[in-house]
Design a protein around this motif. Structure first.
Motif, short mmCIF file in Angstrom:
data_model
loop_
_atom_site.label_atom_id
_atom_site.label_comp_id
_atom_site.label_asym_id
_atom_site.label_seq_id
_atom_site.Cartn_x
_atom_site.Cartn_y
_atom_site.Cartn_z
N ALA A 55 29.62 42.03 51.39
CA ALA A 55 28.80 40.91 52.11
C ALA A 55 28.67 39.89 50.90
O ALA A 55 28.41 38.66 51.28
CB ALA A 55 27.43 41.28 52.35
N HIS A 56 28.95 40.19 49.49
CA HIS A 56 28.70 38.93 48.52
C HIS A 56 29.98 38.05 48.71
O HIS A 56 29.98 36.82 48.62
CB HIS A 56 28.72 39.63 47.15
CG HIS A 56 28.96 38.60 46.30
ND1 HIS A 56 27.99 37.86 45.65
CD2 HIS A 56 29.98 38.48 45.31
CE1 HIS A 56 28.73 36.92 44.79
NE2 HIS A 56 29.87 37.50 44.55
N ILE A 57 31.21 38.88 49.14
CA ILE A 57 32.38 37.89 49.46
C ILE A 57 32.01 36.94 50.34
O ILE A 57 32.37 35.75 50.51
CB ILE A 57 33.46 39.02 49.62
CG1 ILE A 57 34.11 39.48 48.44
CG2 ILE A 57 34.60 38.05 50.54
CD1 ILE A 57 35.01 40.90 48.56
N GLN A 141 40.35 33.13 45.19
CA GLN A 141 40.35 33.88 44.00
C GLN A 141 39.29 34.73 43.70
O GLN A 141 39.32 35.65 43.35
CB GLN A 141 40.63 32.80 43.01
CG GLN A 141 41.90 32.16 42.84
CD GLN A 141 42.03 31.23 41.72
OE1 GLN A 141 42.15 31.55 40.55
NE2 GLN A 141 42.08 29.87 42.12
N HIS A 142 37.96 33.96 44.12
CA HIS A 142 36.76 34.91 44.11
C HIS A 142 36.90 36.30 44.85
O HIS A 142 36.54 37.23 44.52
CB HIS A 142 35.71 34.13 44.59
CG HIS A 142 34.43 34.92 44.54
ND1 HIS A 142 33.75 35.39 45.77
CD2 HIS A 142 33.47 35.27 43.54
CE1 HIS A 142 32.68 35.97 45.29
NE2 HIS A 142 32.52 35.86 44.17
N GLU A 143 37.57 36.29 46.07
CA GLU A 143 37.51 37.47 46.99
C GLU A 143 38.92 38.52 46.28
O GLU A 143 38.28 39.45 46.06
CB GLU A 143 38.08 37.32 48.44
CG GLU A 143 38.33 38.58 49.12
CD GLU A 143 38.13 38.25 50.64
OE1 GLU A 143 37.97 36.97 51.10
OE2 GLU A 143 38.24 39.30 51.39
N GLN A 145 39.14 38.70 42.95
CA GLN A 145 38.58 39.22 41.71
C GLN A 145 37.48 40.44 42.07
O GLN A 145 37.56 41.16 41.70
CB GLN A 145 37.93 38.12 41.02
CG GLN A 145 38.79 37.14 40.11
CD GLN A 145 38.60 35.80 40.05
OE1 GLN A 145 37.21 35.54 40.28
NE2 GLN A 145 39.26 34.85 39.41
N HIS A 146 37.08 40.08 43.37
CA HIS A 146 36.21 41.37 43.56
C HIS A 146 36.98 42.35 44.27
O HIS A 146 36.42 43.61 44.27
CB HIS A 146 34.93 40.62 44.93
CG HIS A 146 33.95 40.00 44.26
ND1 HIS A 146 32.84 40.88 43.86
CD2 HIS A 146 33.65 38.93 43.77
CE1 HIS A 146 31.89 40.08 43.32
NE2 HIS A 146 32.40 38.84 42.90
N ASP A 147 38.22 42.16 44.84
CA ASP A 147 38.94 43.42 45.25
C ASP A 147 39.32 44.04 43.83
O ASP A 147 39.46 45.30 43.95
CB ASP A 147 40.13 42.73 46.00
CG ASP A 147 40.02 42.31 47.22
OD1 ASP A 147 38.70 42.32 48.08
OD2 ASP A 147 40.63 41.54 47.75
FE LIG Z 1 31.04 37.21 42.67
#
Ligand SMILES: [Fe+2]
Length: 440
Positions: A55-57, A141-143, A145-147
């Motif tokens: 959900a943060h993504i 990039q954010h997604e 990085q969360h992966d």
């Molecule tokens: Fe984040």
């Protein structure tokens, strides 16, 4: 993948849509392979429940693309505080009234649908957030990085393997142990990489004395010699803080290692296996990497030394995007993007070597450097100070190069990562250096 020549908005839109889809496909692979109870469980106090990342993504994507770029109203303002990484430390997140898995997936999916509409209508120029699709690139990039973070959660999770992947190619060559990088200036950082983040900017000249750098990351076999030689029991090799931490945490080997009748074993994504001697050592803290280097009569490279070895082309005097040149990574260049769930043997990836002959700088394992995390001369916050600036200071050490878990879109010769020197659940290894003229 994007480069500085990608200016046609139609090409850029297609590229962004492809990167968004690739990130979401990976997020799906990481979250569809376990049952809902595993998505809401906290597998380690170091990590969020997977359902929080999910959900943060979506929430960051809504915030930056739909609200900041698109000017839309919040979809569910009441959930914003739950998914603000600065408001709730990871250990606290399981006790929050988080969206359950079905709702978290639905929310991220709704946001994505609206983002694709926004992208189709966007000129991708005319403001700093829009130029070259920067905000979209930041969210991709954010997604990814969360992966990578979610893959770390999988590594920490108990129970049988939920993920599988083929082993990386074994093209390891017999190589000299180290290469000489002659003294001289090089250009560090970037002004031209369109999706580079603020801490990679600006490009600036750095003058370095000559140094020797390991051709490849330190292997498990080499690290086992350090262990067998009593490296963990000799305070001479450790900084004062490192020794205190080694004592207090009871460190005696990399994380996930155990001894079984004289054989070192490691647990990797739910599978117990003998430690493979030719692979780069993984899951070591900065303190362990630093102690190994001292024991070996060497030191960790500075961040500038790492980047010069990775980017400087002595034939032209310019800095490349990647060790092999300016072209985007392919599977022949580097072990990236979770194609494999482990690093390749040391000395692999001949097509990815740098002009100096250094291997595996990109991909395989994040490499600890001796450097603290600071802004470059002329650093400017962009687009928000919580991305980098709030972490500047001596408490964080810089890691470079990316691991097998890092997506090509979130990896380049200028990319900087940082973490506490005690951290080792991350996909961290290292290589060592020495000043030219020092004997080992
Ligand atoms: Fe984040």
């Amino acid at each position: 993948m994007l480069n500085a020549d990608t200016t046609d908005p139609a090409v850029l839109r297609e590229l962004i849509a492809g990167e968004l889809a690739a990130a979401r496909e990976r997020t799906g692979r990481l979250t569809d392979c376990v049952e809902d109870d595993e998505l809401v469980a906290q597998h380690s106090p170091l990590m969020s429940p997977l359902v929080w990342d999910l959900a943060h993504i979506g929430n960051q994507e809504e915030l930056w693309l739909l609200r900041n770029v698109g000017g839309r109203d919040p979809m569910h303002p009441e959930i914003d505080p739950l998914y603000d990484a600065f408001e709730h430390p990871r250990a606290e997140r399981p006790s929050l009234p988080l969206l359950p898995p079905k709702e978290a997936r639905g929310y991220a999916h709704d946001v994505r649908g609206r983002v694709l509409d926004l992208l189709a209508a966007s000129p991708l120029e005319g403001s700093p957030l829009l130029d070259a699709g920067f905000a979209f690139g930041m969210i991709v990039q954010h997604e990814q990085q969360h992966d990578e973070t979610m893959l770390i959660t999988h590594q920490l999770r108990k129970g049988p393997a939920a993920l599988t992947a083929p082993a990386p190619p074994d093209h390891a060559d017999r190589l000299p142990a180290e290469v000489l990088v002659p003294a001289g200036p090089f250009s560090m950082g970037t002004d031209t990489e369109p999706w580079a983040l603020d801490n990679e900017r600006p490009a600036h000249r750095v003058e370095l004395p000559a140094y020797w750098l390991d051709t490849a990351p330190v292997s498990n076999a080499a690290y086992q010699v350090f262990i067998a030689d009593g490296g963990y029991d000799d305070p001479r090799w450790w900084t004062e803080r490192g020794w205190a931490h080694r004592q207090q945490a009871g460190l005696s080997a990399p994380l996930f290692w155990s001894l079984d009748g004289g054989q070192w074993m490691r647990r990797r994504f739910g599978t117990l296996e003998p430690v493979p001697p030719r692979e780069p050592v993984l899951h070591v803290s900065w303190y362990e990497a630093d102690a190994y280097a001292r024991w070996a009569g060497r030191r960790l490279p500075t961040e500038a030394e790492w980047e010069k070895a990775a980017r400087h082309d002595p034939a032209t005097g310019r800095s490349r995007r990647f060790p092999w040149g300016d072209e985007s990574p392919t599977p022949a260049h580097a072990n990236l993007g979770q194609q494999h769930l482990q690093p390749a043997p040391v000395g692999s990836y001949p097509a990815g070597q740098s002009p100096y002959g250094v291997r595996q700088l990109i991909g395989d394992v994040w490499e600890w450097t001796s450097s603290d995390f600071h802004g470059y001369p002329g650093f400017r916050v962009w687009p928000y100070k919580e991305y980098s600036e709030v972490f500047f200071g001596p408490e964080y050490k810089v890691l470079r190069g990316g691991s097998f878990a890092v997506a090509p879109v979130a990896c380049r010769g200028t990319f900087r990562n940082w973490d506490y020197p005690v951290r080792r659940q991350i996909f961290s290894g290292f290589r060592t250096a020495r000043y030219a003229g020092e004997e080992t």
